[in-house]
Design a protein around this motif. Structure first.
Motif, PDB file in Angstrom:
ATOM      1  N   ASP A  93      38.473  33.141  42.744  1.00 31.85           N
ATOM      2  CA  ASP A  93      39.207  34.401  42.647  1.00 31.85           C
ATOM      3  C   ASP A  93      40.594  34.180  42.066  1.00 31.85           C
ATOM      4  OD1 ASP A  93      37.749  36.682  44.679  1.00 31.85           O
ATOM      5  OD2 ASP A  93      37.232  34.593  45.027  1.00 31.85           O
ATOM      6  N   CYS A  94      41.145  32.982  42.241  1.00 31.06           N
ATOM      7  CA  CYS A  94      42.483  32.700  41.734  1.00 31.06           C
ATOM      8  C   CYS A  94      42.473  32.259  40.275  1.00 31.06           C
ATOM      9  CB  CYS A  94      43.178  31.651  42.602  1.00 31.06           C
ATOM     10  SG  CYS A  94      42.520  29.991  42.436  1.00 31.06           S
ATOM     11  N   ASN A  95      41.315  32.156  39.663  1.00 30.18           N
ATOM     12  CA  ASN A  95      41.223  31.820  38.240  1.00 30.18           C
ATOM     13  C   ASN A  95      41.644  33.044  37.423  1.00 30.18           C
ATOM     14  OD1 ASN A  95      40.522  31.169  35.630  1.00 30.18           O
ATOM     15  ND2 ASN A  95      38.496  30.378  36.154  1.00 30.18           N
ATOM     16  N   PRO A  96      42.732  32.956  36.654  1.00 29.10           N
ATOM     17  CA  PRO A  96      43.197  34.131  35.906  1.00 29.10           C
ATOM     18  C   PRO A  96      42.116  34.756  35.029  1.00 29.10           C
ATOM     19  CG  PRO A  96      44.839  32.389  35.823  1.00 29.10           C
ATOM     20  CD  PRO A  96      43.620  31.794  36.468  1.00 29.10           C
ATOM     21  N   ALA A  97      41.157  33.945  34.571  1.00 28.79           N
ATOM     22  CA  ALA A  97      40.098  34.468  33.708  1.00 28.79           C
ATOM     23  C   ALA A  97      39.187  35.450  34.435  1.00 28.79           C
ATOM     24  CB  ALA A  97      39.274  33.310  33.143  1.00 28.79           C
ATOM     25  N   LYS A  98      39.181  35.408  35.769  1.00 32.24           N
ATOM     26  CA  LYS A  98      38.328  36.302  36.556  1.00 32.24           C
ATOM     27  C   LYS A  98      38.955  37.690  36.737  1.00 32.24           C
ATOM     28  CE  LYS A  98      35.134  33.183  37.512  1.00 32.24           C
ATOM     29  NZ  LYS A  98      33.709  33.313  37.091  1.00 32.24           N
ATOM     30  N   ASN A  99      40.252  37.802  36.503  1.00 28.84           N
ATOM     31  CA  ASN A  99      40.949  39.093  36.603  1.00 28.84           C
ATOM     32  C   ASN A  99      40.789  39.748  37.974  1.00 28.84           C
ATOM     33  OD1 ASN A  99      41.976  39.174  33.887  1.00 28.84           O
ATOM     34  ND2 ASN A  99      39.883  39.618  33.205  1.00 28.84           N
ATOM     35  N   ILE A 100      40.882  38.940  39.024  1.00 31.18           N
ATOM     36  CA  ILE A 100      40.818  39.467  40.389  1.00 31.18           C
ATOM     37  C   ILE A 100      42.208  39.349  40.995  1.00 31.18           C
ATOM     38  CG2 ILE A 100      39.810  39.167  42.690  1.00 31.18           C
ATOM     39  CD1 ILE A 100      37.329  37.984  41.306  1.00 31.18           C
ATOM     40  N   THR A 101      42.815  40.467  41.287  1.00 28.01           N
ATOM     41  CA  THR A 101      44.170  40.448  41.846  1.00 28.01           C
ATOM     42  C   THR A 101      44.129  39.992  43.300  1.00 28.01           C
ATOM     43  OG1 THR A 101      44.079  42.733  42.647  1.00 28.01           O
ATOM     44  CG2 THR A 101      44.787  42.392  40.355  1.00 28.01           C
ATOM     45  N   THR A 102      45.287  39.608  43.808  1.00 26.99           N
ATOM     46  CA  THR A 102      45.355  39.216  45.215  1.00 26.99           C
ATOM     47  C   THR A 102      45.008  40.405  46.116  1.00 26.99           C
ATOM     48  OG1 THR A 102      47.751  39.620  45.153  1.00 26.99           O
ATOM     49  CG2 THR A 102      47.002  37.342  44.872  1.00 26.99           C
ATOM     50  N   GLU A 103      45.366  41.612  45.696  1.00 29.68           N
ATOM     51  CA  GLU A 103      45.027  42.803  46.476  1.00 29.68           C
ATOM     52  C   GLU A 103      43.515  43.002  46.521  1.00 29.68           C
ATOM     53  OE1 GLU A 103      47.275  42.709  44.049  1.00 29.68           O
ATOM     54  OE2 GLU A 103      49.142  42.945  45.196  1.00 29.68           O
ATOM     55  N   GLN A 104      42.850  42.790  45.379  1.00 32.22           N
ATOM     56  CA  GLN A 104      41.386  42.900  45.345  1.00 32.22           C
ATOM     57  C   GLN A 104      40.728  41.828  46.199  1.00 32.22           C
ATOM     58  OE1 GLN A 104      41.168  42.726  41.006  1.00 32.22           O
ATOM     59  NE2 GLN A 104      40.337  44.808  40.949  1.00 32.22           N
ATOM     60  N   PHE A 105      41.281  40.617  46.121  1.00 31.57           N
ATOM     61  CA  PHE A 105      40.748  39.526  46.935  1.00 31.57           C
ATOM     62  C   PHE A 105      40.836  39.868  48.415  1.00 31.57           C
ATOM     63  CE2 PHE A 105      41.638  35.474  49.244  1.00 31.57           C
ATOM     64  CZ  PHE A 105      40.361  34.935  49.151  1.00 31.57           C
ATOM     65  N   ARG A 106      41.979  40.353  48.845  1.00 31.90           N
ATOM     66  CA  ARG A 106      42.168  40.730  50.235  1.00 31.90           C
ATOM     67  C   ARG A 106      41.155  41.815  50.654  1.00 31.90           C
ATOM     68  NH1 ARG A 106      46.638  40.394  53.553  1.00 31.90           N
ATOM     69  NH2 ARG A 106      47.964  39.860  51.767  1.00 31.90           N
TER      70      ARG A 106
END
Length: 234
Positions: A93-106
């Motif tokens: 999820d922390c890979n910038p290429a995945k485009n998943i924000t920390t808010e989305q991860f949470r």
């Protein structure tokens, strides 16, 4: 909630069959040949409660994010109706290429916890072993990794599920003795055989399980690493 509060203990006392699923990405999937950290958990349950005590399923897929776990939840987790899920996620999820924000991860992590509990299962959220942040590229990924592991801690607290904070434990060694820390790593994001032993042995201890003496003889390097990390906690 404490590890002693898991519902599986009552089930085992009643001689009921339990199902435990490890859910995550490459740190959960078999990344190397040989004994995996989840194998130590499997063996310890069976050493302690008998070979027929339960079903232990490894449902890790390399490269997965929380989005992927949600997409395959019904087919590869709910299908087993788990009593306990050990979930380790966030490194992709922390890979910038995945485009998943920390808010989305949470949000995704919270939804996963809710869905597991809706099935009647308990959750152990794990942070990763501390990664080798100096060697992760791009640097943005290393920064997001630190943020995501803190989110894992916060979600565990918010949802009232158990936390196994490998990251905090391993970071003490990494920050004090980077060369010894790297002896446990295969690369910047993955552990080697000894690292797998250590993760498994730590979980076995937290769960108050017992490994047979002849199995422990095969874990010398992991037991030494465990003793070393224990010293940094004193």
């Amino acid at each position: 909630m404490n590890f002693s509060d898991l519902k599986i203990w009552g089930m085992l006392e009643r001689h009921e069959f339990i199902r435990v699923v490890a859910f995550g990405a490459s740190n959960t999937q078999r990344y190397l040949p040989g004994t995996h950290w989840f194998d130590y958990v499997d063996m310890a349950f069976k050493n302690t409660y008998g070979g027929g005590c339960g079903h232990f399923v490894n449902s890790g897929i390399s490269g997965n994010t929380t989005v992927d776990l949600l997409n395959r939840f019904d087919r590869e987790l709910a299908f087993y109706k788990p009593d306990l899920v050990i979930m380790t996620i966030g490194g992709n999820d922390c890979n910038p290429a995945k485009n998943i924000t920390t808010e989305q991860f949470r949000e995704n992590l919270g939804i996963l916890c809710d869905k597991i509990r809706d099935l009647g299962g308990d959750v152990i959220l794990q942070t990763y072993y501390a990664c080798d942040l100096e060697q992760i590229t791009p640097p943005e990924r290393a920064e997001l990794m630190v943020q995501n592991m803190q989110i894992v801690r916060e979600v565990a607290a918010d949802k009232g599920v158990l936390l196994n904070d490998n990251d905090l434990r391993w970071a003490r060694l990494r920050d004090n003795d980077i060369e010894t820390f790297r002896l446990l790593m295969l690369n910047s994001m993955h552990v080697n055989d000894t690292g797998n032993q250590l993760i498994g042995l730590d979980l076995v201890r937290k769960l108050n399980l017992t490994l047979r003496a002849d199995y422990r003889l095969q874990c010398t390097s992991g037991l030494l690493a465990q003793a070393l990390m224990d010293r940094y906690e004193k």
